[in-house]
Design a protein around this motif. Structure first.
Motif, PDB file in Angstrom:
ATOM      1  N   LEU A 373       0.980  -1.099   0.538  1.00 34.98           N
ATOM      2  CA  LEU A 373      -0.088  -0.230  -0.309  1.00 34.98           C
ATOM      3  C   LEU A 373       0.909   1.387   0.291  1.00 34.98           C
ATOM      4  N   SER A 374       1.904   1.340   0.537  1.00 31.45           N
ATOM      5  CA  SER A 374       2.239   2.704   0.886  1.00 31.45           C
ATOM      6  C   SER A 374       3.781   3.045  -1.002  1.00 31.45           C
ATOM      7  N   THR A 375       4.114   1.378  -1.273  1.00 32.84           N
ATOM      8  CA  THR A 375       5.013   2.088  -2.642  1.00 32.84           C
ATOM      9  C   THR A 375       3.863   1.875  -4.110  1.00 32.84           C
ATOM     10  N   ALA A 376       1.898   1.250  -2.920  1.00 29.99           N
ATOM     11  CA  ALA A 376       1.091   1.588  -4.242  1.00 29.99           C
ATOM     12  C   ALA A 376       0.610   3.725  -4.112  1.00 29.99           C
ATOM     13  N   LEU A 762      -3.999  -7.910  -1.573  1.00 29.03           N
ATOM     14  CA  LEU A 762      -4.325  -7.204  -2.949  1.00 29.03           C
ATOM     15  C   LEU A 762      -5.397  -6.255  -3.615  1.00 29.03           C
ATOM     16  N   TYR A 763      -5.773  -5.789  -2.249  1.00 26.87           N
ATOM     17  CA  TYR A 763      -6.325  -3.997  -2.899  1.00 26.87           C
ATOM     18  C   TYR A 763      -5.200  -3.335  -3.320  1.00 26.87           C
ATOM     19  N   GLY A 764      -4.181  -3.219  -2.349  1.00 25.55           N
ATOM     20  CA  GLY A 764      -3.030  -2.160  -2.609  1.00 25.55           C
ATOM     21  C   GLY A 764      -2.324  -2.697  -3.664  1.00 25.55           C
ATOM     22  N   LEU A 765      -1.769  -3.331  -4.018  1.00 29.72           N
ATOM     23  CA  LEU A 765      -1.238  -4.350  -5.091  1.00 29.72           C
ATOM     24  C   LEU A 765      -2.219  -4.020  -6.187  1.00 29.72           C
ATOM     25  N   THR A 766      -3.016  -3.983  -6.773  1.00 31.02           N
ATOM     26  CA  THR A 766      -3.721  -3.933  -8.058  1.00 31.02           C
ATOM     27  C   THR A 766      -3.884  -2.070  -8.005  1.00 31.02           C
TER      28      THR A 766
END
Length: 869
Positions: A373-376, A762-766
């Motif tokens: 989430l941070s990198t997203a 997965l939400y953050g990665l998406t």
């Protein structure tokens, strides 16, 4: 040459340069280097390096340190970091809530596991001498293998202490059922008979009363603080008396309370609530020199834990001294370390260790979510980072800022996790039948330290990678709108694969544990367990033994006469509580050593009532023929051990007594399916024989509560010392798997939690993938790409990660759970359908989570994003 090339430990040099004044560093390092190279020539690199580090640490004196404001992380900078951290958390509320929610759920789950595992893994650790205490036991060497048995002999205590100076203390322990009279009610309790050394060896401390010699008289009684309140309330317990009736001996003894024990931790294997001097056993005079019967526990405390090996080497001669060389050849004496008592008799610490790894996996998944989430959201921080670099911020300062933000998030997540645990703890304890509490962590100071350490660990785990990732964004990348870091993509992909692997491992493990438990509970047991009611009934329930026989016969006849009772039988043992004696037996003509086998007593109706099938021969004759002491029925395991090919016409010998084998029954599981079915001898005793302890009833289950009320009324008219006690056999068999059922529930709950955390990840990665491909998606839409093509473009990136997670998670789960299944003698084979189901579950979750975000991205107006370029 190597000595000339050696260099002092560089980290120690850097520590001095970072912490000390520049004018002092040059002088100190010069002296330390000179001393290092001199020692290198004289004493070698290891001693020279050790001395260098030691003297470098001694040089860190307060007067030589830099002023506080020279440090990178001073109070002013820290305050600035905290303000920025809170500002960013408030500005991006959704991001903060998702991060805190994911971390807090992970923290809550991990804390619950850690507290439960801590309770199990620290069983009996409160005993100061735990590492020096050993339980004596024996191994019987038989043609069928080695049989460990833990009952030992009464005279063994004094003899082993006299024989070996390494034994500094020893005690015997024997538990016997007694009925304590309170007012006009008899309460069944276990009375512990032990030697005075028992309280010296084990850390059961005296709170009130005679602490130096509590067993000063034969009728002295030491009770726990809990039992003092139970029987005497707020009154002083010391000096008061209790009457205890022993059904097995048909005698009543009046005891005087001489001491009250302090409360001990709940994770104790031994619970000596009522202790009496061992020599006060009602039958002590008849067994004090008896080497022909073993029935008690013997413990020794050694001068040093390593002395156990001295005793083990000397035991063969000790056995030969007691008996003879022949018996020594088939009997081994062993020592069981007391820290293995829990694993041997009560449960398995292996399951708790597995749960610890699950907790670490959940924490790791939560930390990976934070990283993703941070990198997203890095695109939202890019301008801030670029501006701060233009103004002169160093990468180290930026890393410090992001680490502080991670620590703030982990602090709130830990507080939220503790709150979740506090709210759910009563429900968790009740549902899982466990006992966890914050007090298990330790005193308040230790608890605060634990929480602080937990926050620091979680913050560093979750914040380290984003801090380094974000701090490496360059000013040129901000201007171009392209954010790349060397190796960042590979690290991020690796983290995602790790998360998928953990999720795959958890789902596979939960499915296999469920399948094994289902198999054990639904497997054919060799008898009918449904609609069978077990009633506790024996002569021991009466103070008048002669009158007891007459009244029990009346009750048994009344039970059998009831229309709702299909059949009834009496027995000494029942499945799930197969408390049987053991005997040495051999077939007629057998030239080898006799075999040690379990035995029990039943009446002639037992096999029919329980639905145990004969494979050959016949059942016992009706009870009207009297006790058939010359007949025996074997289970298949016993017939196999004897090498019998047919059911009838065989003779076995117990001592000089000849018994005719009249039948063989199918093997039936009277213990947990963890254990192999053991050879068993079944002897006949009529229903009137006082050896029986249970009435087994095959009943109509319709209107069962009224049926039991009828029996309860008939029992109450007998005038017994016990209330009407019964249980359903299927419930009793299910209780054999209580620990497995608890383990499955825990694994199932934490598997669901790990899946929820994975979905958040997965939400953050998406979001990250979509943000990275936003320009490409917009351009494709402008030139006419279909929505389905755009969704496939986004989903395609996840296929490799799913495949990687399955390739790592499935084999790991197979290897790990294959070892876990080895503890069960009767176990399932791991089916390939489990792996297919796991793959289907993980793939479905990924597709649902990713497709939702992908469809939203594909539906967005491309102009909104292209005009920014």
């Amino acid at each position: 040459m190597r000595k000339q090339l050696s260099h002092p430990p560089r980290w120690a040099e850097r520590l001095l340069q970072w912490a000390c004044r520049p004018d002092y560093v040059d002088e100190v390092l010069g002296d330390l280097n000179e001393a290092y190279y001199w020692r290198l020539e004289e004493k070698g690199h290891r001693k020279a390096a050790f001395k260098f580090v030691f003297e470098a640490l001694l040089s860190l004196r307060f007067t030589h340190l830099k002023p506080f404001y020279h440090f990178n992380l001073n109070t002013m900078m820290l305050g600035s970091y905290l303000k920025i951290a809170f500002r960013n958390l408030y500005k991006r509320k959704a991001y903060s809530v998702i991060n805190i929610l994911g971390l807090s759920v992970g923290v809550a789950a991990s804390l619950m596991i850690f507290m439960y595992a801590w309770r199990v893994l620290t069983f009996d650790d409160f005993h100061t001498n735990e590492d020096r205490i050993f339980m004596l036991y024996k191994e019987r060497i038989t043609p069928n293998g080695i049989q460990p048995t833990y009952d030992t002999w009464v005279p063994m205590k004094s003899m082993i202490k006299e024989e070996y100076p390494q034994v500094v203390a020893s005690t015997r322990r024997y538990g016997m059922t007694g009925k304590v009279k309170k007012d006009d009610v008899y309460i069944e309790e276990e009375i512990t008979f032990a030697d005075p050394e028992f309280l010296q060896m084990f850390s059961f401390e005296v709170a009130r009363g005679n602490s130096t010699n509590p067993f000063s008289s034969p009728n002295a009684l030491v009770i726990s603080n809990q039992y003092a309140e139970k029987y005497f309330g707020s009154l002083q317990a010391v000096g008061r008396e209790l009457n205890v009736y022993y059904p097995g001996e048909d005698s009543t003894i009046r005891y005087e309370v001489t001491a009250v024990l302090k409360d001990w931790p709940k994770n104790s294997s031994l619970e000596p609530n009522m202790i009496v001097a061992f020599e006060s056993l009602p039958f002590y005079e008849g067994v004090k020199n008896l080497w022909g019967g073993s029935f008690i526990d013997n413990y020794v405390m050694l001068d040093d834990p390593t002395s156990q090996y001295v005793l083990l080497d000397a035991f063969p001669a000790f056995v030969e001294k007691i008996w003879d060389k022949e018996i020594a050849g088939r009997t081994n004496f062993k020592l069981l370390p007391f820290d293995e008592y829990y694993n041997t008799f009560l449960g398995s610490q292996q399951d708790a260790k597995i749960l610890v790894f699950i907790a670490l996996g959940i924490l790791l998944m939560a930390a990976i979510n934070f990283m993703n989430l941070s990198t997203a959201h890095s695109v939202h921080r890019a301008k801030e980072i670029g501006l701060r670099k233009v103004l002169g911020a160093f990468s180290g300062q930026l890393r410090g800022q992001f680490l502080v933000e991670a620590l703030v998030l982990s602090f709130f997540a830990t507080l939220a996790g503790i709150g979740i645990v506090a709210l759910c703890m009563p429900l968790i304890n009740d549902f899982f039948d466990i006992e966890i509490a914050f007090s298990q962590i330790g005193p308040p100071v230790l608890s605060v330290g634990f929480v602080a350490g937990f926050v620091l660990l979680l913050g560093l785990m979750s914040g380290s990678y984003p801090a380094f990732f974000l701090s490496k964004i360059s000013i040129l990348e901000v201007i171009r709108g392209i954010f790349k870091t060397k190796g960042g993509r590979q690290v991020r992909n690796g983290l995602v694969v790790v998360q998928f692997s953990l999720a795959v491992f958890m789902v596979t493990g939960a499915l296999i544990v469920r399948n094994q438990l289902t198999y054990m509970q639904s497997a054919k047991m060799g008898f009918e367990k449904d609609a069978v009611v077990i009633i506790n009934a024996s002569r021991r329930d009466f103070t008048d033994r002669e009158e007891a026989s007459r009244r029990l016969k009346t009750f048994r006849d009344e039970v059998k006469a009831q229309s709702f009772v299909k059949s009834a039988s009496l027995s000494y043992s029942i499945p799930s509580n197969w408390v049987a004696g053991f005997t040495f037996v051999r077939p007629e003509g057998w030239e080898g050593d006799p075999l040690r086998m379990g035995m029990s007593y039943v009446d002639a109706n037992y096999l029919e009532t329980m639905g145990i099938k004969l494979t050959g021969g016949r059942n016992f004759l009706p009870d009207s023929e009297g006790d058939q002491r010359g007949s025996v029925i074997l289970n298949e395991a016993a017939a196999k051990a004897f090498g019998f090919d047919k059911a009838e016409g065989n003779v076995i010998l117990i001592g000089e007594n000849r018994l005719n084998v009249v039948g063989v029954v199918e093997n039936f599981h009277y213990e947990s399916m963890r254990e192999e079915i053991k050879p068993t001898l079944i002897f006949h005793r009529t229903a009137e024989n006082p050896v029986h302890r249970y009435i087994v009833c095959k009943m109509e289950m319709a209107d069962i509560s009224n049926h039991l009320s009828v029996l309860d009324g008939q029992w109450g008219a007998l005038g017994t010392t016990n209330s009407f006690t019964y249980n359903f056999l299927d419930d009793s068999m299910a209780e054999l798997y209580t620990s497995e059922q608890r383990f499955l529930r825990l694994v199932g709950l934490f598997t669901i939690i790990s899946i929820l955390i994975a979905v958040l990840g997965l939400y953050g990665l998406t979001i990250f993938v979509i943000e990275r491909k936003r320009r490409e998606i917009s351009i494709r839409k402008v030139i006419g790409a279909e929505m389905s093509n755009i969704v496939l473009l986004i989903v395609r990136d996840f296929s490799a990660w799913i495949a990687g997670g399955l390739m790592i998670g499935l084999p790991s789960a197979y290897i790990f759970l294959r070892d876990w299944l080895d503890q069960f003698h009767y176990r399932i084979d791991i089916s390939w359908t489990v792996f297919l189901l796991t793959a289907a579950v993980i793939t479905t979750l990924v597709l649902l989570t990713v497709s939702y975000q992908a469809i939203r991205a594909a539906s967005a107006n491309p102009v909104k994003y292209l005009k920014e370029d």
